[in-house]
Scaffold this active site. Structure first.
Site, PDB file in Angstrom:
ATOM      1  N   ALA A  60       0.854  -1.182   0.000  1.00 22.77           N
ATOM      2  CA  ALA A  60       0.000   0.000   0.000  1.00 22.77           C
ATOM      3  C   ALA A  60       0.890   1.232   0.000  1.00 22.77           C
ATOM      4  O   ALA A  60       1.718   1.399   0.900  1.00 22.77           O
ATOM      5  CB  ALA A  60      -0.915  -0.010   1.223  1.00 22.77           C
ATOM      6  N   VAL A  86       4.245  -1.230   3.591  1.00 24.68           N
ATOM      7  CA  VAL A  86       4.161   0.185   3.228  1.00 24.68           C
ATOM      8  C   VAL A  86       5.104   0.477   2.061  1.00 24.68           C
ATOM      9  O   VAL A  86       6.310   0.235   2.142  1.00 24.68           O
ATOM     10  CB  VAL A  86       4.503   1.087   4.431  1.00 24.68           C
ATOM     11  CG1 VAL A  86       4.407   2.558   4.033  1.00 24.68           C
ATOM     12  CG2 VAL A  86       3.574   0.783   5.602  1.00 24.68           C
ATOM     13  N   LYS A  87       4.533   1.004   1.010  1.00 26.32           N
ATOM     14  CA  LYS A  87       5.291   1.271  -0.215  1.00 26.32           C
ATOM     15  C   LYS A  87       5.812   2.711  -0.180  1.00 26.32           C
ATOM     16  O   LYS A  87       5.034   3.664  -0.068  1.00 26.32           O
ATOM     17  CB  LYS A  87       4.380   1.042  -1.426  1.00 26.32           C
ATOM     18  CG  LYS A  87       5.077   0.706  -2.721  1.00 26.32           C
ATOM     19  CD  LYS A  87       4.032   0.293  -3.748  1.00 26.32           C
ATOM     20  CE  LYS A  87       4.662  -0.088  -5.065  1.00 26.32           C
ATOM     21  NZ  LYS A  87       3.620  -0.398  -6.079  1.00 26.32           N
ATOM     22  N   ILE A  88       7.134   2.856  -0.285  1.00 29.86           N
ATOM     23  CA  ILE A  88       7.809   4.149  -0.117  1.00 29.86           C
ATOM     24  C   ILE A  88       8.607   4.479  -1.382  1.00 29.86           C
ATOM     25  O   ILE A  88       9.342   3.631  -1.891  1.00 29.86           O
ATOM     26  CB  ILE A  88       8.781   4.103   1.082  1.00 29.86           C
ATOM     27  CG1 ILE A  88       8.055   3.696   2.368  1.00 29.86           C
ATOM     28  CG2 ILE A  88       9.488   5.444   1.246  1.00 29.86           C
ATOM     29  CD1 ILE A  88       7.129   4.736   2.916  1.00 29.86           C
TER      30      ILE A  88
END
Length: 218
Positions: A60, A86-88
């Site tokens: 996400a 968590v997509k960074i």
């Protein structure tokens, strides 16, 4: 190698899950917009629905580019479900955020990676996944799978545990190339996964088996 489906379409995710080979899902703001998912709460609810369908990791993506906002947004996403990664983005504040999340035990996927140096920084910061974008490199006449192979070699040489997630996969041969390059994961559209089923000799052989069976069982 693990298969992730790169979509926010629930119907396609269910079809891939029912196939029995799906290991996870990746999404991004563009894929959410394509499905008409608007508003923070609707997006969060959509992530929850995806997690209810699949058993594996669901990436996400944060939309903030400033460190403190990334932290706040990423923590909210991580709290939605234990499958959320968590997509960074691969930017300076993104690397700082990845380091923060690694210390907190929150898994991250460093996205928009286009060079070995970027992949090195992501791994050193503690990213759980790194996502080199194969198709977008191909678009500018660079072999994207060469980058995947380079990153795999770097991580193996120096003992980094970050998984190489080949992203921006466009077609079935990209999946085969990702296998050859040693990628840990390939995230791709459903059509590319289904394309692995196809071979003309399979069709010819099955047609012959059925014809032979029918000839003696009339």
């Amino acid at each position: 190698m693990k298969f992730f489906i790169d979509t926010a379409n629930l119907k396609q995710i269910k079809e891939a899950q029912e196939l029995g080979v799906l290991d996870g899902v990746t999404t991004n703001p563009s894929l959410m917009a394509k499905e008409g998912i608007k508003g923070t709460e609707n997006i969060k609810n959509h992530y929850k629905q995806i997690c209810e369908i699949v058993d594996g990791d669901v990436s996400a993506e944060v939309i903030s580019t400033e460190y403190k906002r990334m932290i706040a947004e990423g923590e909210e996403l991580a709290e939605l479900h234990n499958q959320i990664v968590v997509k960074i983005p691969m930017i300076k504040d993104g690397i700082k955020a990845i380091k923060y999340f690694a210390k907190k035990g929150i898994r991250t996927n460093c996205t928009l990676v286009f060079s070995p140096g970027q992949a090195l920084l992501a791994a050193k910061a503690g990213a759980y996944y790194v996502s080199p974008f194969v198709g977008r490199l191909d678009d500018i006449s660079y072999n994207g799978m060469d980058l995947v192979a380079q990153i795999v070699n770097i991580y193996n040489t120096y003992g980094y545990n970050t998984q190489v997630l080949a992203a921006s996969i466009r077609h079935t041969m990209h999946i085969i190339d990702a296998l050859d390059s040693g990628a840990d994961v390939a995230t791709c559209p459903l059509s590319a996964i289904l394309g692995l089923l196809n071979h003309p000799l399979t069709d010819i052989g099955l047609e012959k088996f059925i014809a032979d069976y029918n000839s003696v069982n009339k």
